[in-house]
Motif scaffolding. Sequence first.
Motif, PDB file in Angstrom:
ATOM      1  N   MET A 164       0.840  -1.198   0.000  1.00  0.00           N
ATOM      2  CA  MET A 164       0.000   0.000   0.000  1.00  0.00           C
ATOM      3  C   MET A 164       0.876   1.248   0.000  1.00  0.00           C
ATOM      4  SD  MET A 164      -2.937   1.264   2.722  1.00  0.00           S
ATOM      5  CE  MET A 164      -1.757   1.573   4.035  1.00  0.00           C
ATOM      6  N   LEU A 165       0.563   2.169  -0.890  1.00  0.00           N
ATOM      7  CA  LEU A 165       1.292   3.421  -0.987  1.00  0.00           C
ATOM      8  C   LEU A 165       0.592   4.512  -0.183  1.00  0.00           C
ATOM      9  CD1 LEU A 165       1.946   3.554  -4.846  1.00  0.00           C
ATOM     10  CD2 LEU A 165       3.653   3.041  -3.078  1.00  0.00           C
ATOM     11  N   THR A 166       1.371   5.449   0.316  1.00  0.00           N
ATOM     12  CA  THR A 166       0.823   6.687   0.843  1.00  0.00           C
ATOM     13  C   THR A 166       1.069   7.749  -0.207  1.00  0.00           C
ATOM     14  OG1 THR A 166       1.158   6.130   3.178  1.00  0.00           O
ATOM     15  CG2 THR A 166       1.012   8.461   2.621  1.00  0.00           C
ATOM     16  N   VAL A 167      -0.015   8.240  -0.816  1.00  0.00           N
ATOM     17  CA  VAL A 167       0.092   9.182  -1.930  1.00  0.00           C
ATOM     18  C   VAL A 167      -0.483  10.524  -1.523  1.00  0.00           C
ATOM     19  CG1 VAL A 167      -0.431   9.633  -4.351  1.00  0.00           C
ATOM     20  CG2 VAL A 167      -0.168   7.267  -3.554  1.00  0.00           C
ATOM     21  N   ALA A 168       0.331  11.564  -1.605  1.00  0.00           N
ATOM     22  CA  ALA A 168      -0.149  12.925  -1.395  1.00  0.00           C
ATOM     23  C   ALA A 168      -0.784  13.399  -2.700  1.00  0.00           C
ATOM     24  CB  ALA A 168       0.997  13.842  -0.996  1.00  0.00           C
ATOM     25  N   VAL A 169      -1.992  13.927  -2.606  1.00  0.00           N
ATOM     26  CA  VAL A 169      -2.735  14.349  -3.796  1.00  0.00           C
ATOM     27  C   VAL A 169      -3.062  15.829  -3.678  1.00  0.00           C
ATOM     28  CG1 VAL A 169      -4.842  14.033  -5.158  1.00  0.00           C
ATOM     29  CG2 VAL A 169      -3.720  12.047  -4.108  1.00  0.00           C
ATOM     30  N   THR A 170      -2.472  16.643  -4.559  1.00  0.00           N
ATOM     31  CA  THR A 170      -2.819  18.059  -4.590  1.00  0.00           C
ATOM     32  C   THR A 170      -4.082  18.239  -5.426  1.00  0.00           C
ATOM     33  OG1 THR A 170      -1.453  18.545  -6.531  1.00  0.00           O
ATOM     34  CG2 THR A 170      -0.400  18.730  -4.374  1.00  0.00           C
ATOM     35  N   GLY A 171      -4.752  19.367  -5.207  1.00  0.00           N
ATOM     36  CA  GLY A 171      -6.004  19.599  -5.921  1.00  0.00           C
ATOM     37  C   GLY A 171      -7.039  18.542  -5.609  1.00  0.00           C
ATOM     38  N   ALA A 172      -6.984  17.989  -4.406  1.00  0.00           N
ATOM     39  CA  ALA A 172      -7.813  16.834  -4.062  1.00  0.00           C
ATOM     40  C   ALA A 172      -9.298  17.159  -4.061  1.00  0.00           C
ATOM     41  CB  ALA A 172      -7.408  16.290  -2.695  1.00  0.00           C
ATOM     42  N   THR A 173      -9.655  18.439  -3.893  1.00  0.00           N
ATOM     43  CA  THR A 173     -11.072  18.797  -3.924  1.00  0.00           C
ATOM     44  C   THR A 173     -11.497  19.296  -5.302  1.00  0.00           C
ATOM     45  OG1 THR A 173     -10.545  21.021  -3.099  1.00  0.00           O
ATOM     46  CG2 THR A 173     -11.143  19.346  -1.468  1.00  0.00           C
ATOM     47  N   GLY A 174     -10.579  19.227  -6.277  1.00  0.00           N
ATOM     48  CA  GLY A 174     -10.903  19.597  -7.645  1.00  0.00           C
ATOM     49  C   GLY A 174     -11.203  18.375  -8.494  1.00  0.00           C
ATOM     50  N   ALA A 175     -11.382  18.591  -9.793  1.00  0.00           N
ATOM     51  CA  ALA A 175     -11.798  17.511 -10.692  1.00  0.00           C
ATOM     52  C   ALA A 175     -10.722  16.441 -10.842  1.00  0.00           C
ATOM     53  CB  ALA A 175     -12.171  18.088 -12.057  1.00  0.00           C
ATOM     54  N   GLN A 176      -9.505  16.843 -11.238  1.00  0.00           N
ATOM     55  CA  GLN A 176      -8.457  15.852 -11.491  1.00  0.00           C
ATOM     56  C   GLN A 176      -7.943  15.226 -10.197  1.00  0.00           C
ATOM     57  OE1 GLN A 176      -5.598  16.685 -14.842  1.00  0.00           O
ATOM     58  NE2 GLN A 176      -6.321  18.780 -14.526  1.00  0.00           N
ATOM     59  N   GLY A 177      -7.651  16.061  -9.198  1.00  0.00           N
ATOM     60  CA  GLY A 177      -7.162  15.531  -7.933  1.00  0.00           C
ATOM     61  C   GLY A 177      -8.194  14.671  -7.247  1.00  0.00           C
ATOM     62  N   GLY A 178      -9.466  15.097  -7.304  1.00  0.00           N
ATOM     63  CA  GLY A 178     -10.521  14.307  -6.684  1.00  0.00           C
ATOM     64  C   GLY A 178     -10.685  12.953  -7.348  1.00  0.00           C
ATOM     65  N   ALA A 179     -10.615  12.928  -8.693  1.00  0.00           N
ATOM     66  CA  ALA A 179     -10.730  11.659  -9.418  1.00  0.00           C
ATOM     67  C   ALA A 179      -9.557  10.745  -9.111  1.00  0.00           C
ATOM     68  CB  ALA A 179     -10.821  11.920 -10.915  1.00  0.00           C
ATOM     69  N   THR A 180      -8.369  11.318  -8.996  1.00  0.00           N
ATOM     70  CA  THR A 180      -7.183  10.523  -8.668  1.00  0.00           C
ATOM     71  C   THR A 180      -7.278   9.968  -7.251  1.00  0.00           C
ATOM     72  OG1 THR A 180      -5.821  11.846 -10.173  1.00  0.00           O
ATOM     73  CG2 THR A 180      -4.668  10.575  -8.482  1.00  0.00           C
ATOM     74  N   ALA A 181      -7.701  10.812  -6.323  1.00  0.00           N
ATOM     75  CA  ALA A 181      -7.842  10.357  -4.935  1.00  0.00           C
ATOM     76  C   ALA A 181      -8.831   9.198  -4.841  1.00  0.00           C
ATOM     77  CB  ALA A 181      -8.301  11.516  -4.052  1.00  0.00           C
ATOM     78  N   ARG A 182      -9.944   9.307  -5.535  1.00  0.00           N
ATOM     79  CA  ARG A 182     -10.958   8.246  -5.486  1.00  0.00           C
ATOM     80  C   ARG A 182     -10.445   6.956  -6.122  1.00  0.00           C
ATOM     81  NH1 ARG A 182     -13.738  12.938  -5.226  1.00  0.00           N
ATOM     82  NH2 ARG A 182     -15.685  12.943  -3.999  1.00  0.00           N
ATOM     83  N   ALA A 183      -9.721   7.072  -7.224  1.00  0.00           N
ATOM     84  CA  ALA A 183      -9.176   5.880  -7.871  1.00  0.00           C
ATOM     85  C   ALA A 183      -8.155   5.190  -6.969  1.00  0.00           C
ATOM     86  CB  ALA A 183      -8.543   6.252  -9.214  1.00  0.00           C
ATOM     87  N   LEU A 184      -7.320   5.979  -6.295  1.00  0.00           N
ATOM     88  CA  LEU A 184      -6.324   5.398  -5.392  1.00  0.00           C
ATOM     89  C   LEU A 184      -6.984   4.745  -4.180  1.00  0.00           C
ATOM     90  CD1 LEU A 184      -3.707   8.281  -5.541  1.00  0.00           C
ATOM     91  CD2 LEU A 184      -3.293   5.923  -6.273  1.00  0.00           C
ATOM     92  N   LEU A 185      -7.996   5.387  -3.628  1.00  0.00           N
ATOM     93  CA  LEU A 185      -8.706   4.812  -2.485  1.00  0.00           C
ATOM     94  C   LEU A 185      -9.382   3.503  -2.876  1.00  0.00           C
ATOM     95  CD1 LEU A 185     -10.281   8.069  -1.028  1.00  0.00           C
ATOM     96  CD2 LEU A 185      -8.618   6.614   0.154  1.00  0.00           C
ATOM     97  N   ALA A 186      -9.967   3.471  -4.072  1.00  0.00           N
ATOM     98  CA  ALA A 186     -10.627   2.250  -4.537  1.00  0.00           C
ATOM     99  C   ALA A 186      -9.638   1.110  -4.722  1.00  0.00           C
ATOM    100  CB  ALA A 186     -11.369   2.526  -5.845  1.00  0.00           C
ATOM    101  N   ALA A 187      -8.378   1.464  -5.012  1.00  0.00           N
ATOM    102  CA  ALA A 187      -7.338   0.445  -5.198  1.00  0.00           C
ATOM    103  C   ALA A 187      -6.671   0.053  -3.879  1.00  0.00           C
ATOM    104  CB  ALA A 187      -6.287   0.951  -6.183  1.00  0.00           C
ATOM    105  N   GLY A 188      -7.115   0.640  -2.762  1.00  0.00           N
ATOM    106  CA  GLY A 188      -6.605   0.243  -1.454  1.00  0.00           C
ATOM    107  C   GLY A 188      -5.416   1.016  -0.951  1.00  0.00           C
ATOM    108  N   HIS A 189      -5.106   2.155  -1.587  1.00  0.00           N
ATOM    109  CA  HIS A 189      -3.962   2.944  -1.142  1.00  0.00           C
ATOM    110  C   HIS A 189      -4.381   4.019  -0.140  1.00  0.00           C
ATOM    111  CE1 HIS A 189      -1.346   1.004  -3.994  1.00  0.00           C
ATOM    112  NE2 HIS A 189      -2.257   1.200  -4.938  1.00  0.00           N
ATOM    113  N   HIS A 190      -3.404   4.509   0.610  1.00  0.00           N
ATOM    114  CA  HIS A 190      -3.652   5.565   1.583  1.00  0.00           C
ATOM    115  C   HIS A 190      -3.492   6.908   0.876  1.00  0.00           C
ATOM    116  CE1 HIS A 190      -3.903   7.627   5.412  1.00  0.00           C
ATOM    117  NE2 HIS A 190      -2.806   8.296   5.098  1.00  0.00           N
ATOM    118  N   VAL A 191      -4.534   7.703   0.900  1.00  0.00           N
ATOM    119  CA  VAL A 191      -4.510   9.000   0.232  1.00  0.00           C
ATOM    120  C   VAL A 191      -4.401  10.105   1.266  1.00  0.00           C
ATOM    121  CG1 VAL A 191      -5.889  10.654  -1.101  1.00  0.00           C
ATOM    122  CG2 VAL A 191      -5.772   8.255  -1.803  1.00  0.00           C
ATOM    123  N   ARG A 192      -3.416  10.960   1.058  1.00  0.00           N
ATOM    124  CA  ARG A 192      -3.254  12.154   1.877  1.00  0.00           C
ATOM    125  C   ARG A 192      -3.745  13.320   1.002  1.00  0.00           C
ATOM    126  NH1 ARG A 192       2.550  12.954   4.501  1.00  0.00           N
ATOM    127  NH2 ARG A 192       1.915  11.010   5.532  1.00  0.00           N
TER     128      ARG A 192
END
Length: 291
Positions: free
Chosen positions: A1-29
């Motif tokens: 499991m990775l810990t991934v820092a996601v900028t723009g997490a409340t925006g379109a691209q960052g939010g989509a990336t955060a959700r994809a990572l969470l669905a794959a079981g990674h820790h999203v910061r």
Amino acid sequence: MLTVAVTGATGAQGGATARALLAAGHHVRALTRDPGSPAARELAALGAELRRADFDDRDSLDAALTGADSLFAVTTPFGTDIATEVRQGAALIDAAAEARIGHVVLTSAAHADRATGIPHYDSKAAVERHLYGSGLDWTVLGPAAFMDNYADGWTLESLRDGTFAWPMPGDVPLALIPATDIGAFAALALTRSADFTGRRIDIASDTLTAEAMATILTTATATPITHHQVPLDHVRRHSADLAAMFAYFDSPGLDVDTTALHRAHPEIPWTPFATWAASQPWPTLLAPATV
């Protein structure tokens, strides 16, 4: 499991990336200037860790990135300006280098590395160059035009009147992608860093003319939609930057080899425009705007 820092997490691209990572079981910061915002709380409910971070506050970046394995980086000039985008992008990359982040996936724009003359593409190219010289392991993604923009802003306003107002000729193809596919590809690159490090990849899910998009929107909205070419002079009065972008989209054009891209990465949904359009809540979106 990775810990991934996601900028723009409340925006379109960052939010989509955060959700994809969470669905794959990674820790999203999830990095955000406002951890109390509704979008931030939605991510927290999905399991993301919220961290306050501001590109203009280096201490907050250092604190947010310390201990992370990877970083999804997105910058924007909208709401600020291109000089600010470059400065903030460089600050983020410098903080990532200081934190010894193992892999940075930066989302830029398709063709931003081709000296387009589009101001907000050239600023992204400058951020890319800073990343290349940082010593970090990197991947750069160049998304095509966002499908999501067709359900917002002045395009949505025109659809309410039965018109697809778009500053391009009806017969010129344009490469398109939804934020969800950007997030899926970013998550893929982050989780398979060995396969993607050192690569710059332009990404698109579909390619259509404005006339074809109007036909699809007619079906999706159950409302007759006709394409209307907005003069570039009209766009230029509002934004010289966006006028330059649409002029480039017309010629030489925003081409992406989607056939080869989709064959190489079948893990991505590569959502067709028709599928994206059919999934939008058009009755709500097309309701008259309230003051």
